[in-house]
Design a protein around this motif. Structure first.
Motif, PDB file in Angstrom:
ATOM      1  N   VAL A  17       9.098  -5.964  23.008  1.00 54.60           N
ATOM      2  CA  VAL A  17       9.543  -4.773  22.278  1.00 54.60           C
ATOM      3  C   VAL A  17       9.927  -5.157  20.846  1.00 54.60           C
ATOM      4  O   VAL A  17       9.537  -4.495  19.872  1.00 54.60           O
ATOM      5  CB  VAL A  17      10.741  -4.109  22.986  1.00 54.60           C
ATOM      6  CG1 VAL A  17      11.252  -2.928  22.164  1.00 54.60           C
ATOM      7  CG2 VAL A  17      10.358  -3.675  24.390  1.00 54.60           C
ATOM      8  N   ILE A  18      10.692  -6.247  20.718  1.00 56.41           N
ATOM      9  CA  ILE A  18      11.101  -6.724  19.394  1.00 56.41           C
ATOM     10  C   ILE A  18       9.886  -7.151  18.582  1.00 56.41           C
ATOM     11  O   ILE A  18       9.782  -6.862  17.387  1.00 56.41           O
ATOM     12  CB  ILE A  18      12.106  -7.888  19.528  1.00 56.41           C
ATOM     13  CG1 ILE A  18      13.406  -7.385  20.155  1.00 56.41           C
ATOM     14  CG2 ILE A  18      12.389  -8.523  18.169  1.00 56.41           C
ATOM     15  CD1 ILE A  18      14.387  -8.484  20.507  1.00 56.41           C
ATOM     16  N   ALA A  19       8.935  -7.839  19.251  1.00 57.69           N
ATOM     17  CA  ALA A  19       7.716  -8.270  18.561  1.00 57.69           C
ATOM     18  C   ALA A  19       6.930  -7.072  18.047  1.00 57.69           C
ATOM     19  O   ALA A  19       6.387  -7.098  16.924  1.00 57.69           O
ATOM     20  CB  ALA A  19       6.854  -9.105  19.510  1.00 57.69           C
ATOM     21  N   ILE A  24       5.135  -3.859  13.474  1.00 63.62           N
ATOM     22  CA  ILE A  24       4.956  -2.594  12.750  1.00 63.62           C
ATOM     23  C   ILE A  24       5.618  -2.682  11.376  1.00 63.62           C
ATOM     24  O   ILE A  24       5.041  -2.264  10.362  1.00 63.62           O
ATOM     25  CB  ILE A  24       5.552  -1.430  13.567  1.00 63.62           C
ATOM     26  CG1 ILE A  24       4.716  -1.211  14.848  1.00 63.62           C
ATOM     27  CG2 ILE A  24       5.600  -0.152  12.734  1.00 63.62           C
ATOM     28  CD1 ILE A  24       5.319  -0.208  15.808  1.00 63.62           C
ATOM     29  N   ALA A  25       6.833  -3.248  11.348  1.00 62.82           N
ATOM     30  CA  ALA A  25       7.542  -3.383  10.063  1.00 62.82           C
ATOM     31  C   ALA A  25       6.776  -4.297   9.117  1.00 62.82           C
ATOM     32  O   ALA A  25       6.666  -4.014   7.911  1.00 62.82           O
ATOM     33  CB  ALA A  25       8.950  -3.927  10.306  1.00 62.82           C
ATOM     34  N   GLU A  31       1.271  -3.151   3.693  1.00 60.25           N
ATOM     35  CA  GLU A  31       0.604  -1.999   3.087  1.00 60.25           C
ATOM     36  C   GLU A  31       1.348  -1.545   1.835  1.00 60.25           C
ATOM     37  O   GLU A  31       0.738  -1.255   0.797  1.00 60.25           O
ATOM     38  CB  GLU A  31       0.520  -0.861   4.111  1.00 60.25           C
ATOM     39  CG  GLU A  31       0.204   0.503   3.534  1.00 60.25           C
ATOM     40  CD  GLU A  31      -1.117   0.578   2.788  1.00 60.25           C
ATOM     41  OE1 GLU A  31      -1.278   1.525   1.986  1.00 60.25           O
ATOM     42  OE2 GLU A  31      -1.987  -0.293   2.980  1.00 60.25           O
ATOM     43  N   ALA A  32       2.680  -1.495   1.911  1.00 60.07           N
ATOM     44  CA  ALA A  32       3.479  -1.068   0.759  1.00 60.07           C
ATOM     45  C   ALA A  32       3.340  -2.037  -0.412  1.00 60.07           C
ATOM     46  O   ALA A  32       3.482  -1.644  -1.575  1.00 60.07           O
ATOM     47  CB  ALA A  32       4.946  -0.944   1.158  1.00 60.07           C
ATOM     48  N   PHE A 113      -6.048  -6.499   9.296  1.00 57.46           N
ATOM     49  CA  PHE A 113      -5.608  -5.475  10.245  1.00 57.46           C
ATOM     50  C   PHE A 113      -4.877  -4.336   9.537  1.00 57.46           C
ATOM     51  O   PHE A 113      -4.947  -3.184   9.966  1.00 57.46           O
ATOM     52  CB  PHE A 113      -4.706  -6.092  11.319  1.00 57.46           C
ATOM     53  CG  PHE A 113      -5.459  -6.872  12.350  1.00 57.46           C
ATOM     54  CD1 PHE A 113      -6.200  -6.231  13.324  1.00 57.46           C
ATOM     55  CD2 PHE A 113      -5.437  -8.251  12.343  1.00 57.46           C
ATOM     56  CE1 PHE A 113      -6.913  -6.942  14.276  1.00 57.46           C
ATOM     57  CE2 PHE A 113      -6.146  -8.972  13.289  1.00 57.46           C
ATOM     58  CZ  PHE A 113      -6.886  -8.323  14.264  1.00 57.46           C
ATOM     59  N   THR A 114      -4.181  -4.664   8.440  1.00 57.40           N
ATOM     60  CA  THR A 114      -3.545  -3.621   7.641  1.00 57.40           C
ATOM     61  C   THR A 114      -4.607  -2.703   7.044  1.00 57.40           C
ATOM     62  O   THR A 114      -4.442  -1.478   7.026  1.00 57.40           O
ATOM     63  CB  THR A 114      -2.708  -4.242   6.508  1.00 57.40           C
ATOM     64  OG1 THR A 114      -1.771  -5.165   7.066  1.00 57.40           O
ATOM     65  CG2 THR A 114      -1.966  -3.189   5.733  1.00 57.40           C
ATOM     66  N   ALA A 115      -5.689  -3.300   6.574  1.00 58.39           N
ATOM     67  CA  ALA A 115      -6.793  -2.504   6.018  1.00 58.39           C
ATOM     68  C   ALA A 115      -7.464  -1.668   7.106  1.00 58.39           C
ATOM     69  O   ALA A 115      -7.830  -0.510   6.870  1.00 58.39           O
ATOM     70  CB  ALA A 115      -7.808  -3.426   5.341  1.00 58.39           C
TER      71      ALA A 115
END
Length: 200
Positions: A17-19, A24-25, A31-32, A113-115
């Motif tokens: 769950v933490i992973a 995601i963060a 991306e940001a 993967f972000t792309a």
């Protein structure tokens, strides 16, 4: 106190769950920071965009100094943090191969993967090539497995290897990072000026 799971403060069932939350963060931050653009990423090799260097240097310094302060205040037991074993020559060879792929494809595995997450075609093509590379590597592993596992130095750090206090290492990296920020800003200005002069 920390790490939380090794010290039994939270159960091992929370590790995935933490992973997931951290993943995601991490993807959001990539991306940001503009890492979903291959142009931003390869810009570091051509001198017109050093956002990759600045973001990773910033992450390195924040994490390094943060860990030292957490350890100093007794909030973190550094001896329980996993350190990846060092296989010197294989890692150098792997770094060269990844660097070539970085320049050619415009992504590293994480940024590809972000792309993909925002639907970029070049990211999708790169990720397909990534999985093909993993497949070829897995199938060919018996041919170079001995080399892959050679030169094991163990869980060594710069502090261990050179006998330098961790605080001095952190300070040195901070100075290098500040110098790199200043130097790369000059390079960017020069390259962009030259590019604008040669536009027709």
């Amino acid at each position: 106190m920390c790490p939380l799971i090794p010290n039994g403060i939270i159960g091992t069932g929370w590790d995935f769950v933490i992973a997931l939350i951290l993943g995601i963060a991490f993807g959001f931050i990539l991306e940001a920071s503009g890492f979903s653009s291959s142009r931003n990423i390869v810009g570091v090799f051509y001198g017109y965009n050093f956002v990759v260097l600045r973001v990773f240097f910033t992450a390195l310094i924040v994490a390094m100094v943060g860990l030292l302060y957490f350890s100093y205040f007794g909030w973190l037991d550094l001896s329980k943090i996993f350190i990846l074993p060092t296989y010197l020559i294989p890692m150098i060879v792997g770094g060269v191969i990844m660097g070539i792929g970085f320049i050619m494809g415009g992504f590293c595995p994480g940024t590809s993967f972000t792309a993909v997450a925002i639907g970029k075609l070049d990211g999708i093509v790169f990720t397909i090539g990534l999985y093909l590379g993993i497949f070829v590597f897995t199938e060919a592993y018996p041919l170079f497995g001995d080399f892959y596992n050679s030169g094991d130095l163990g869980n060594v750090t710069i502090t261990d290897a050179f006998g330098i206090p961790a605080s001095w290492v952190a300070m040195a990296f901070t100075v290098v990072a500040l110098a790199a920020f200043w130097g790369t800003s000059l390079i960017e200005k020069r390259v962009r000026k030259n590019r604008s002069e040669y536009k027709f």
